[in-house]
Scaffold this active site. Structure first.
Site, short mmCIF file in Angstrom:
data_model
loop_
_atom_site.label_atom_id
_atom_site.label_comp_id
_atom_site.label_asym_id
_atom_site.label_seq_id
_atom_site.Cartn_x
_atom_site.Cartn_y
_atom_site.Cartn_z
N CYS A 1 -0.38 -0.14 -1.17
CA CYS A 1 -1.78 0.30 -1.23
C CYS A 1 -2.51 -0.75 -2.05
O CYS A 1 -2.09 -1.07 -3.17
CB CYS A 1 -1.83 1.68 -1.86
SG CYS A 1 -3.16 2.01 -3.03
N CYS B 1 -3.76 0.21 -5.54
CA CYS B 1 -2.64 0.46 -6.46
C CYS B 1 -1.99 -0.86 -6.82
O CYS B 1 -1.56 -1.07 -7.96
CB CYS B 1 -1.61 1.38 -5.82
SG CYS B 1 -2.30 2.82 -5.02
#
Ligand SMILES: Cc1cc2nc3c(=O)[nH]c(=O)nc-3n(C[C@H](O)[C@H](O)[C@H](O)COP(=O)(O)OP(=O)(O)OC[C@H]3O[C@@H](n4cnc5c(N)ncnc54)[C@H](O)[C@@H]3O)c2cc1C
Length: 588
Positions: free
Chosen positions: A401, A404
């Site tokens: 992600c 992230c």
């Protein structure tokens, strides 16, 4: 006895001094309330620095160009819109000094790893050399030929002209809930915790994961078995904590983690504390998918953190560690130019940083790095420790992600920079490593992340308290397991109180007294020795106060001068923040 037993069941028990319960409590530990107090004091300046200065709010990193070096991560990608990162693709949006055309003009020391000789020529004790900001045309960038300097604790991000990477605004891409979950995240967290399994023999550079699939036999397979055993033990420990809170967790090898050395515990705590901080942010800034609104999700906090005091304890530990690094770096930053292309802003950035580090410098020392890598197997662990931390920074390329990955990479770089400052900056040595701009930005932003996590955890605790009080007044008898995190300094027979209240400090004193009380069967000799010990510690405390007085006076003068300057140039004046602290026995 309950809390004693609990403290033995896991390395970072809620009532236990963060590093070692006995040996280093007075020098390396601060109580939870002291850290909360410090955080309340320093937080406004930290937020100001990381949100309102160009230097600290833009980060450059290679977010998309590196493949996961350990496994095929094609299936673990997050497709949610919340996972996306807005990079600054338009040159106009990047502060002028970092635009490609400006970086292209750079000449001189950007080329090549500085090497020992060059570092010596540049002179001692100026790790930053003003290199990132004296002048754009001179050198805002230092480039390394190889991936790492031998003293780096993580793979550094490269900001030089021609290197791959994107600028991102950290303010416009907040760390929060993204919906990234499932097998992909499990694989990454497992790999990260696997780095915690130190073996007696030192690992070769970046070897503990290897680049191939899991091996079937040989030394690597043995290591994998150890890893699985360790992971199994971790799960068993969690299960045990749920079923029998506050009782020791005993395995075939005895009480869990009891015999681990300081360095290994610190490694685990850094990783786990970072995990706690990430979980806190995603729970605090959570997307309610029914209403479409962002806000705190109490259940998320309860599921991940409220029942796990060790995880929260590791977050506090990380605050102490990173803040200590920032404080230690403070004097070195006096000669540093915070280059953002606007000399006026650069000066203001410098003042803000100086104000923060001076304020932090007045506080008692909260972490004592000089105790690490010195005793027992400590010295031989340093390289292993460093290599393992570098591996964690490589694992971040496997996070599926983007947002992230951005914050994961930034925070590992921040912890890496903190470890480098703590363990490689020796005040008595002339050979001090250099820091890049990206490392500085990562360090300050990581501290800001932990700081907001502490604030969020305190707010969540208060919410849980309120919820329980409301339930009780409605007649539900709520049974709160002992392992749920209470304010850490509360005496077992005292009621749970809000850590923000004043009497929290009194609990702290009582706790300190309790720890120092002699056992009932103490002999007269024990009592005499105990008294002598107390007199010795009090004398040391008083003498230390006298010795530190000129430094403190100087810091106060500097702070006052900086306030006067702020007043003179029309800036908002920073609040005064030194306190006359009541000594507690912990500090003696
Ligand atoms: C580097 C990285 C960054 C991430 N950033 C974000 C983000 O910004 N936003 C977002 O929404 N999601 C993010 N995620 C995903 C998030 O961390 C969780 O993995 C996800 O929400 C699934 O959570 P989970 O309940 O399965 O437990 P996880 O948080 O995935 O934890 C897995 C296991 O680790 C153990 N564990 C949990 N916490 C700790 C701790 N503090 N110390 C020790 N052990 C622990 C427990 O056994 C737990 O079951 C990130 C993941 C990674 C790897």
């Amino acid at each position: 006895t309950d809390s004693k037993a609990a403290s033995k069941s896991q390395p970072p028990g809620p009532d236990v001094c963060a590093i070692s319960p006995k040996a280093i409590v007075s020098d390396a530990c601060a109580s939870y309330s002291t850290l909360d107090e410090l955080n309340r004091d320093l937080r406004p300046s930290l937020v100001d620095i990381t949100r309102n200065t160009d230097f600290f709010s833009y980060y450059r990193l290679n977010l998309f160009g590196k493949e996961c070096p350990f496994w095929n991560d094609a299936n673990g990608m997050c497709g949610n819109i919340a996972c996306a990162v807005n990079t600054l693709d338009n040159e106009e949006d990047i502060p002028p000094v970092w635009r490609a055309e400006e970086l292209g003009k750079l000449e001189g020391p950007k080329a090549g790893h500085p090497g020992k000789r060059l570092q010596e020529e540049r002179g001692p004790k100026k790790p930053l050399q003003g290199m990132l900001g004296e002048d754009v045309g001179e050198s805002c960038v230092v480039e390394y030929d190889d991936e790492c300097d031998e003293r780096d604790y993580c793979v550094p991000e490269d900001e030089s002209a021609g290197s791959k990477g994107d600028y991102v605004s950290l303010v416009d891409n907040p760390e929060r809930f993204t919906g990234y979950a499932g097998e992909g995240t499990k694989q990454v967290w497992d790999a990260i915790y696997r780095e915690n399994c130190f073996s007696k023999a030192s690992f070769p550079k970046s070897a503990s994961l290897g680049t191939s699939a899991f091996p079937q036999r040989g030394p690597a397979a043995n290591e994998l078995q150890n890893v699985m055993r360790e992971h199994g033990r971790q799960l068993a420990l969690e299960e045990h904590q749920k079923r029998q809170p506050n009782t020791p967790f005993v395995t075939e090898s005895g009480l869990e983690h009891e015999d681990e050395c300081l360095e290994k515990r610190v490694f685990y705590r850094v990783v786990s504390g970072m995990h706690t901080s990430i979980s806190t942010h995603l729970c605090w800034d959570y997307l309610n998918q029914t209403t479409g609104e962002w806000g705190p999700n109490l259940q998320c906090y309860k599921d991940r953190l409220h029942g796990f005091p060790d995880r929260v304890s590791n977050l506090y530990f990380n605050y102490a560690l990173v803040l200590r690094a920032v404080t230690k770096l403070g004097p070195y930053l006096k000669d540093y130019t915070f280059c953002s292309g606007d000399p006026w802003q650069d000066r203001i950035t410098k003042q803000k940083v100086q104000a923060l580090t001076s304020k932090a410098g007045i506080a008692p020392q909260i972490f004592d790095e000089s105790l690490m890598f010195v005793n027992g197997e400590g010295p031989s662990l340093k390289e292993d420790f460093r290599n393992r931390f570098r591996n964690i920074s490589r694992i971040m390329d496997c996070v599926g992600c983007d947002k992230c990955r951005l914050w994961g990479k930034l925070q590992t770089a921040g912890y890496g920079a903190a470890l480098k400052v703590l363990f490689e900056f020796d005040n008595n040595s002339d050979d001090i490593p250099m820091l890049k701009r990206t490392e500085l930005v990562a360090l300050f932003n990581t501290l800001a992340r932990i700081s907001s996590s502490l604030e969020a955890v305190n707010s969540f605790r208060i919410m849980v308290e309120k919820e329980e009080t409301a339930e009780e007044s409605e007649g539900h008898h709520h049974i709160m397991p002992n392992r749920i995190l209470k304010p850490h300094n509360v005496m077992p027979d005292k009621p749970f109180t809000n850590p923000l209240e004043d009497d929290y400090v009194d609990h702290e004193r009582e706790e300190a007294l309790r720890r120092n009380r002699l056992p009932e069967n103490a002999t007269l000799t024990d009592e005499i020795y105990s008294e002598l010990d107390l007199i010795w510690r009090v004398s040391k405390y008083v003498i230390r106060g006298w010795v530190q007085f000129p430094v403190k006076l100087w810091q106060i003068l500097i702070l006052e001068a900086s306030r006067l300057w702020e007043f003179y140039v029309g800036l908002p004046i920073s609040p005064r923040s030194w306190h006359i602290k009541r000594p507690n026995l912990d500090e003696l």
